[in-house]
Design a protein around this motif. Structure first.
Motif, PDB file in Angstrom:
ATOM      1  N   TRP A  93      46.937  -1.494   0.734  1.00  0.00           N
ATOM      2  CA  TRP A  93      45.604  -2.046   0.448  1.00  0.00           C
ATOM      3  C   TRP A  93      44.514  -1.113   0.970  1.00  0.00           C
ATOM      4  CZ3 TRP A  93      41.310  -3.272   3.223  1.00  0.00           C
ATOM      5  CH2 TRP A  93      40.321  -3.994   2.553  1.00  0.00           C
ATOM      6  N   ARG A 133      46.935  -8.894   6.624  1.00  0.00           N
ATOM      7  CA  ARG A 133      46.000  -8.560   5.558  1.00  0.00           C
ATOM      8  C   ARG A 133      44.554  -8.652   6.062  1.00  0.00           C
ATOM      9  NH1 ARG A 133      46.372  -8.275   0.108  1.00  0.00           N
ATOM     10  NH2 ARG A 133      48.447  -7.526   0.668  1.00  0.00           N
ATOM     11  N   ASP A 160      42.660 -10.269  -2.878  1.00  0.00           N
ATOM     12  CA  ASP A 160      43.781 -10.368  -3.811  1.00  0.00           C
ATOM     13  C   ASP A 160      43.958 -11.816  -4.256  1.00  0.00           C
ATOM     14  OD1 ASP A 160      45.177 -11.751  -1.855  1.00  0.00           O
ATOM     15  OD2 ASP A 160      46.182  -9.969  -1.123  1.00  0.00           O
ATOM     16  N   GLN A 161      45.021 -12.077  -4.958  1.00  0.00           N
ATOM     17  CA  GLN A 161      45.238 -13.398  -5.544  1.00  0.00           C
ATOM     18  C   GLN A 161      45.753 -14.414  -4.543  1.00  0.00           C
ATOM     19  OE1 GLN A 161      47.737 -12.851  -8.967  1.00  0.00           O
ATOM     20  NE2 GLN A 161      46.091 -12.060 -10.233  1.00  0.00           N
ATOM     21  N   VAL A 306      53.199  -6.269  -3.693  1.00  0.00           N
ATOM     22  CA  VAL A 306      52.168  -7.279  -3.857  1.00  0.00           C
ATOM     23  C   VAL A 306      52.567  -8.509  -3.066  1.00  0.00           C
ATOM     24  CG1 VAL A 306      50.970  -8.762  -5.499  1.00  0.00           C
ATOM     25  CG2 VAL A 306      51.594  -6.434  -6.160  1.00  0.00           C
TER      26      VAL A 306
END
Length: 338
Positions: A93, A133, A160-161, A306
Motif C-alpha cells: 500500500w 493498515r 480500500d474496500q 489484497v
C-alpha cells in the motif's frame, strides 16, 4: 496468561496523552481534500542527490558511529513478531501510494522504517490486520511531512474496500507512532550514503551506466528489499553499500565474489573487514531478488495481496471517533471503533 508486555491493543493505545497541537499546526483542515503543506525547494532536496564535499569522509564516519551505537544498544528485542503477510500488504500500500502521489523513493523508505520500528516495539495480533493498515497510512503521512514539499491532506490518502479511516483516527495514530518512537523521526537511511559509496567503489562509471541510473536502480532496490527484511535487521550503511554494488553493475549476470567485494571498499578509511560479511550477505539477498524479478514473465506477475474479509462478501469497516464499528458483522462487533 496475561498479554505480553509488547502486545498492542491499538484502540486503547490511541487514547494518547500527547497534545495534538503540533500536528494541527502543520495540518489545519484534514477534511479538506485540497489541504496541502508546501515546503521550500531547499527542504525538498533528496538526500541521495546531495553533493559530496571534502569533509564527507568524517561526516559519513560519524553517521556510521551513530548507527553502530544505536544498533548495539538496542535491547528492545521483540518476543513475538507481527504477521509477515500483514506487513507485506502494508508495504504494498505504501509503495502504491508513493507512486500515486509522486513521492520520492526515500519518503516511502522512511515510512516503512517508521512502520518497522513501531512493530519492533509493539506486537500486533494476526486478527488485527486493520491496525497495520492504519499504521501504514499514518507512517506514510508522517514521512511525507518530513520529506515532501507538497503533502496531501489525510482525507486524500487512498482507502480500500475493507477499511476506511477518518482523518482524526489517522492523526491519533501519528501521535501514537511519534510517542512510541520517542519523537525521533529524523532517521539515518541508506539514501544518506548512496553518493558516498558510489564515488568510492565506482569512481569511473561505464558510460553505459550513468550516475543517475545507478541512483535510480539503488532507490528501487532499496524499496524491493523492504519486502524481504525489516529495516531494523541491518545497519543502513551496510544496506547502502550492498545496494550500490548491485546497482552499479553493468550486467545482471555479473556477481561479485566476497574477495572482489572486499577490494571495492579499499579506499574507505573507516571500513573494517568485519563489515564485509554483513554487506556480502545483503548483496546476495538483493541479487536473489533481482534474479526472481527477471525470471518472472510480466504476464505471470502476481499483483500485491489484497486484504479480504475472509468470505465471499466484502466487509467494509469505517473507523472514526465513536465507540461502535459501522459494520454489523460479528467480527466487526468484537473491535472497538476508533
Amino acid at each position: 496468561m496475561g498479554e505480553p508486555r509488547d502486545s498492542l491493543a491499538l484502540s486503547n493505545l490511541l487514547i494518547c496523552h500527547e497534545s495534538e497541537s503540533c500536528l494541527n499546526e502543520q495540518q489545519q483542515d484534514d477534511d479538506d481534500d485540497e489541504t496541502k503543506i508546501e515546503r521550500s525547494d531547499e527542504q525538498q532536496k533528496p538526500h541521495c542527490f546531495a553533493t559530496i564535499g571534502d569533509d564527507d569522509e568524517d561526516y559519513v564516519a560519524e553517521l556510521v558511529r551513530k548507527e553502530n551505537r544505536r544498533f548495539d544498544d538496542d535491547d528492545d528485542k521483540p518476543t513475538k513478531t507481527t504477521s509477515s503477510l500483514d506487513r507485506l500488504i502494508a508495504i504494498d500500500w505504501i509503495l502504491a501510494t508513493r507512486t500515486r502521489f509522486g513521492f520520492q523513493h526515500q519518503t516511502a523508505y522512511i515510512a516503512i522504517s517508521y512502520l518497522d520500528l513501531f512493530l519492533h516495539k509493539r506486537f500486533i495480533g494476526k486478527d488485527e490486520s486493520w491496525a497495520i493498515r492504519l499504521l501504514s497510512v499514518a507512517s506514510l503521512s508522517l514521512a511525507a511531512k518530513m520529506e515532501e514539499r507538497v503533502v496531501p491532506g489525510l482525507s486524500q490518502y487512498p482507502q480500500d474496500q475493507d477499511f476506511v479511516f477518518k482523518p482524526d483516527v489517522i492523526r491519533k495514530t501519528e501521535l501514537l507512532i511519534l510517542s512510541t518512537l520517542d519523537w525521533k523521526m529524523s532517521l539515518i537511511t541508506p539514501f544518506h550514503y548512496l553518493n558516498y559509496f558510489l564515488a568510492k567503489i565506482s569512481p569511473d562509471l561505464n558510460q553505459s551506466v550513468s550516475k543517475e541510473l545507478v541512483l535510480l536502480r539503488s532507490s528501487e532496490s532499496l524499496l524491493a528489499l523492504t519486502k524481504e527484511i525489516s529495516v531494523t535487521d541491518n545497519r543502513q550503511y551496510v544496506v547502502a553499500a550492498a545496494t550500490t554494488l548491485l546497482a552499479s553493475s553493468t550486467s545482471s549476470d555479473i556477481r561479485l565474489t566476497r574477495e572482489e567485494m572486499g577490494n571495492k571498499f579499499g579506499s574507505v578509511s573507516w571500513w573494517t573487514s568485519n563489515e564485509n560479511d554483513n554487506v556480502y550477505s545483503c548483496y546476495e539477498r538483493m541479487q536473489e531478488i533481482e534474479e526472481r524479478k527477471h525470471m518472472t514473465p510480466p504476464e505471470l506477475a502476481v499483483p500485491g495481496p489484497v486484504v479480504g474479509s475472509g468470505s465471499g462478501a466484502k466487509r467494509r469497516l469505517s473507523f472514526d471517533d465513536s465507540d461502535q464499528p459501522s459494520s454489523s458483522s460479528p467480527d466487526a462487533k468484537r473491535m472497538r471503533r476508533l
